[in-house]
Design a protein around this motif. Structure first.
Motif, short mmCIF file in Angstrom:
data_model
loop_
_atom_site.label_atom_id
_atom_site.label_comp_id
_atom_site.label_asym_id
_atom_site.label_seq_id
_atom_site.Cartn_x
_atom_site.Cartn_y
_atom_site.Cartn_z
N ARG A 14 20.85 50.65 24.52
CA ARG A 14 21.61 51.85 24.89
C ARG A 14 21.66 52.08 26.40
N ASN A 15 21.10 51.13 27.15
CA ASN A 15 21.04 51.28 28.61
C ASN A 15 22.39 50.90 29.23
N LYS A 16 23.06 51.86 29.84
CA LYS A 16 24.39 51.62 30.42
C LYS A 16 24.32 50.63 31.58
N VAL A 17 23.22 50.66 32.33
CA VAL A 17 23.08 49.74 33.46
C VAL A 17 23.03 48.30 32.95
N PHE A 18 22.31 48.07 31.85
CA PHE A 18 22.21 46.72 31.29
C PHE A 18 23.58 46.18 30.89
N TRP A 19 24.38 46.99 30.22
CA TRP A 19 25.70 46.53 29.78
C TRP A 19 26.67 46.41 30.95
N THR A 20 26.49 47.24 31.97
CA THR A 20 27.31 47.10 33.18
C THR A 20 26.99 45.80 33.88
N LEU A 21 25.70 45.48 33.98
CA LEU A 21 25.29 44.22 34.58
C LEU A 21 25.79 43.03 33.77
N THR A 22 25.76 43.16 32.45
CA THR A 22 26.25 42.09 31.59
C THR A 22 27.73 41.82 31.86
N LEU A 23 28.50 42.89 32.00
CA LEU A 23 29.93 42.74 32.29
C LEU A 23 30.15 42.09 33.64
N ILE A 24 29.41 42.56 34.65
CA ILE A 24 29.56 42.02 36.01
C ILE A 24 29.19 40.54 36.04
N VAL A 25 28.05 40.20 35.44
CA VAL A 25 27.59 38.81 35.42
C VAL A 25 28.61 37.92 34.71
N THR A 26 29.13 38.41 33.59
CA THR A 26 30.10 37.63 32.81
C THR A 26 31.36 37.35 33.61
N VAL A 27 31.91 38.39 34.25
CA VAL A 27 33.15 38.23 35.01
C VAL A 27 32.94 37.33 36.23
N VAL A 28 31.87 37.60 36.99
CA VAL A 28 31.62 36.84 38.21
C VAL A 28 31.34 35.37 37.89
N PHE A 29 30.48 35.13 36.90
CA PHE A 29 30.14 33.74 36.59
C PHE A 29 31.32 33.00 35.97
N ALA A 30 32.12 33.70 35.16
CA ALA A 30 33.30 33.06 34.57
C ALA A 30 34.25 32.60 35.67
N LEU A 31 34.44 33.44 36.70
CA LEU A 31 35.31 33.08 37.82
C LEU A 31 34.74 31.89 38.59
N LEU A 32 33.43 31.93 38.88
CA LEU A 32 32.79 30.82 39.60
C LEU A 32 32.86 29.53 38.80
N HIS A 33 32.62 29.64 37.50
CA HIS A 33 32.65 28.46 36.64
C HIS A 33 34.06 27.85 36.62
N TYR A 34 35.07 28.69 36.57
CA TYR A 34 36.46 28.20 36.57
C TYR A 34 36.79 27.49 37.88
N LEU A 35 36.42 28.12 39.01
CA LEU A 35 36.74 27.54 40.31
C LEU A 35 36.05 26.20 40.52
N ILE A 36 34.80 26.09 40.04
CA ILE A 36 34.07 24.84 40.20
C ILE A 36 34.61 23.77 39.25
N THR A 37 34.92 24.17 38.03
CA THR A 37 35.38 23.21 37.01
C THR A 37 36.72 22.60 37.37
N VAL A 38 37.65 23.42 37.90
CA VAL A 38 38.99 22.91 38.24
C VAL A 38 39.00 22.18 39.58
N GLY A 39 37.86 22.18 40.27
CA GLY A 39 37.76 21.44 41.51
C GLY A 39 38.15 22.21 42.76
N TRP A 40 38.47 23.50 42.62
CA TRP A 40 38.82 24.30 43.79
C TRP A 40 37.62 24.49 44.70
N TRP A 41 36.44 24.66 44.08
CA TRP A 41 35.19 24.79 44.84
C TRP A 41 34.37 23.54 44.57
N LYS A 42 34.34 22.64 45.53
CA LYS A 42 33.63 21.38 45.34
C LYS A 42 32.20 21.52 45.84
#
Length: 254
Positions: A14-42
């Protein structure tokens, strides 16, 4: 003890901070993973050397400064904040042993930390592969390396969680907990960049969990170094947990 674990787990869910962090981590890491996977960030990582390109983005997710930002925030608002609002005092007055209260908080904080630092990135990597075909595994025989690396990383992450728990107990304030933790992360990052450090500082740093958090993913790690990493992780976790339990046992509840 079971009731304490259930109560702490309910608080985390029920901790709002935990779920906010989960959302932030998911969005940020998904973006980083995409950039690295497609070769934009080598970038060159141990996973690439091992033939596990699909996990290359984990090199960023396992950087101490990266996850110390949100794990310290979780520790601050999940542990330290309980002292501010008087929750801990009420639990102690209910008749529960302090060592049980400490253990329950540490276990659930560890579960939350593992979820944010490990489970979320792995789910994104696996989901990206299943849905969009991102990443590849050119050497399946190196999956043993991944299992060994993740095992050592998890061990040192649990030790780090015990450290964050101790900081939160001493600070009794979410803001101070975050600031102290981030300062420690910055210092460890500087030490890693400046290596080798002068004199005895290099030897001391080699036996810290911050060094081994990064070193856990070294490709081709000798057995001797693996045993040393295992010993440092276990020893640090036990010592920090015992220190935290002692601090909590002697702390005056206001």
């Amino acid at each position: 003890m079971i009731n304490l674990l259930r109560a702490e787990l309910f608080k985390l869910s029920r901790n709002k901070v935990f779920w906010t962090l989960t959302l932030i981590v998911t969005v940020v890491f998904a973006l980083l993973h995409y950039l690295i996977t497609v070769g934009w960030w080598k970038m060159s990582t141990p996973f690439t050397d091992a033939g596990l390109e699909i996990f290359s983005s984990l090199a960023l997710a396992t950087t101490p400064f990266y996850f110390m930002l949100y794990l310290s925030t979780l520790a601050g608002f999940f542990v330290a904040n309980d002292f501010t609002i008087g929750v801990v005092k009420n639990i102690v007055m209910s008749g529960n042993y302090r060592r049980h209260i400490f253990a329950a908080k540490l276990i659930i904080l560890s579960l939350g930390s593992v979820f944010l630092a490990v489970v979320c990135p792995l789910l994104i990597i696996i989901g990206g592969k299943l849905l969009f075909g991102f990443g590849s595994i050119t050497d399946p025989s190196s999956l043993g390396y991944l299992a060994r690396s993740m095992g050592l990383f998890l061990l040192h992450l649990l030790a780090l969680t015990a450290l964050l728990m101790l900081i939160a107990l001493l600070a009794e304030d979410s803001g101070k907990t975050i600031i102290i933790s981030v300062v420690i992360a910055v210092l460890s990052s500087i030490a890693e960049v400046l290596r080798p450090l002068p004199g005895v500082l290099e030897t001391i740093y080699q036996y810290t969990i911050f060094h081994h958090l990064i070193d856990s993913f070294r490709f081709g790690m000798p057995i001797v170094d693996g045993v040393r990493s295992l010993s440092v992780g276990l020893g640090s976790m036990v010592i920090l947990a015992c220190c935290g339990s002692l601090v909590f046992k002697r702390k005056e509840m206001k």
